[in-house]
Design a protein around this motif. Structure first.
Motif, short mmCIF file in Angstrom:
data_model
loop_
_atom_site.label_atom_id
_atom_site.label_comp_id
_atom_site.label_asym_id
_atom_site.label_seq_id
_atom_site.Cartn_x
_atom_site.Cartn_y
_atom_site.Cartn_z
N MET A 1 0.83 -1.18 0.00
CA MET A 1 0.00 0.00 0.00
C MET A 1 0.88 1.24 0.00
N PHE A 2 0.52 2.21 -0.80
CA PHE A 2 1.25 3.48 -0.88
C PHE A 2 0.37 4.55 -0.27
N LYS A 3 0.95 5.40 0.52
CA LYS A 3 0.19 6.45 1.17
C LYS A 3 1.06 7.70 1.28
N ILE A 4 0.51 8.81 0.86
CA ILE A 4 1.22 10.08 1.04
C ILE A 4 0.46 10.85 2.11
N ARG A 19 1.16 3.64 -7.63
CA ARG A 19 1.09 4.76 -8.56
C ARG A 19 0.66 5.98 -7.74
N PHE A 20 1.33 7.10 -7.97
CA PHE A 20 0.94 8.34 -7.31
C PHE A 20 1.16 9.50 -8.27
N SER A 21 0.45 10.59 -8.02
CA SER A 21 0.53 11.76 -8.88
C SER A 21 1.33 12.87 -8.23
N VAL A 22 2.01 13.62 -9.06
CA VAL A 22 2.82 14.75 -8.60
C VAL A 22 2.34 16.00 -9.34
N GLY A 23 2.05 17.03 -8.56
CA GLY A 23 1.69 18.32 -9.10
C GLY A 23 2.56 19.37 -8.43
N ILE A 24 2.62 20.56 -9.01
CA ILE A 24 3.45 21.62 -8.47
C ILE A 24 2.60 22.88 -8.31
N SER A 25 2.60 23.46 -7.12
CA SER A 25 1.95 24.75 -6.90
C SER A 25 2.98 25.85 -7.13
N VAL A 26 2.56 26.88 -7.84
CA VAL A 26 3.46 28.00 -8.10
C VAL A 26 2.78 29.30 -7.68
N GLY A 27 3.56 30.25 -7.27
CA GLY A 27 3.01 31.54 -6.89
C GLY A 27 2.30 31.50 -5.55
N ASP A 28 1.96 32.67 -5.06
CA ASP A 28 1.29 32.79 -3.77
C ASP A 28 -0.19 32.40 -3.85
N GLY A 29 -0.76 32.43 -5.04
CA GLY A 29 -2.18 32.11 -5.20
C GLY A 29 -2.47 30.62 -5.30
N GLY A 30 -1.41 29.79 -5.26
CA GLY A 30 -1.61 28.35 -5.33
C GLY A 30 -1.93 27.84 -6.72
N GLY A 38 7.37 16.96 -22.98
CA GLY A 38 8.82 16.89 -22.89
C GLY A 38 9.37 17.18 -21.50
N ASP A 39 8.56 17.78 -20.61
CA ASP A 39 9.00 17.99 -19.22
C ASP A 39 9.31 16.63 -18.60
N VAL A 40 10.40 16.58 -17.85
CA VAL A 40 10.83 15.33 -17.21
C VAL A 40 10.71 15.49 -15.69
N VAL A 41 10.10 14.50 -15.05
CA VAL A 41 10.03 14.45 -13.60
C VAL A 41 10.84 13.24 -13.15
N ARG A 42 11.76 13.49 -12.20
CA ARG A 42 12.57 12.38 -11.66
C ARG A 42 12.18 12.16 -10.20
N PHE A 43 11.87 10.91 -9.88
CA PHE A 43 11.59 10.48 -8.51
C PHE A 43 12.78 9.64 -8.08
N PHE A 68 -0.88 17.31 -13.48
CA PHE A 68 -0.25 16.28 -12.66
C PHE A 68 0.37 15.23 -13.57
N VAL A 69 1.48 14.65 -13.13
CA VAL A 69 2.05 13.48 -13.81
C VAL A 69 1.99 12.30 -12.84
N SER A 70 1.80 11.12 -13.37
CA SER A 70 1.73 9.91 -12.55
C SER A 70 3.06 9.18 -12.58
N ILE A 71 3.49 8.76 -11.40
CA ILE A 71 4.70 7.95 -11.27
C ILE A 71 4.26 6.55 -10.87
N ALA A 72 4.63 5.57 -11.65
CA ALA A 72 4.25 4.19 -11.38
C ALA A 72 5.47 3.39 -10.96
N LEU A 73 5.32 2.64 -9.88
CA LEU A 73 6.37 1.75 -9.40
C LEU A 73 5.87 0.31 -9.49
N THR A 74 6.69 -0.55 -10.02
CA THR A 74 6.33 -1.96 -10.11
C THR A 74 6.76 -2.69 -8.83
N GLY A 75 6.30 -3.92 -8.69
CA GLY A 75 6.73 -4.73 -7.55
C GLY A 75 8.24 -4.93 -7.54
#
Length: 110
Positions: A1-4, A19-30, A38-43, A68-75
């Motif tokens: 089980m994965f839990k954030i 599998r979990f999703s990653v998003g980024i908040s920018v600025g003071d307004g959220g 082509g953007d790359v996200v590294r976990f 959001f981008v999804s990051i999937a991890l296998t067993g």
């Protein structure tokens, strides 16, 4: 089980797929960062007391504009370290475009 949790901790059992999703908040307004094609996200997961000792790295490339981008991890991915009967703590980092314009999204260190 994965839990954030609210404190950004991630819990997973050895050998589980997740599998979990990653998003980024920018600025003071959220406002949300919009990932561009082509953007790359590294976990990256590493030993708690050895940031140079990386035990897992996953890359995700955005294929369209998304919030959001999804990051999937296998067993197989989650079979980190030796089999033990108590939890082991690792640190992790999520980075945007690590090879061209590195920006740390989140880094966990307690």
């Amino acid at each position: 089980m994965f839990k954030i949790n609210d404190d950004k901790s991630i819990f997973i059992t050895r050998g589980d797929a997740a599998r979990f999703s990653v998003g980024i908040s920018v600025g003071d307004g959220g406002e949300s960062y919009v990932f561009q094609p082509g953007d790359v996200v590294r976990f990256k997961v590493f030993e708690r007391k050895g940031c140079d000792s990386v035990v897992l790295t996953k890359y995700v490339v955005a294929d369209r504009e998304v919030d959001f981008v999804s990051i999937a991890l296998t067993g197989d991915d989650t079979r980190i370290g030796e089999i033990i009967h108590k939890p082991k703590e690792y640190w992790y980092e999520v980075e945007l475009n690590p090879d061209t314009n590195p920006q740390t999204v989140i880094g966990y260190d307690e």
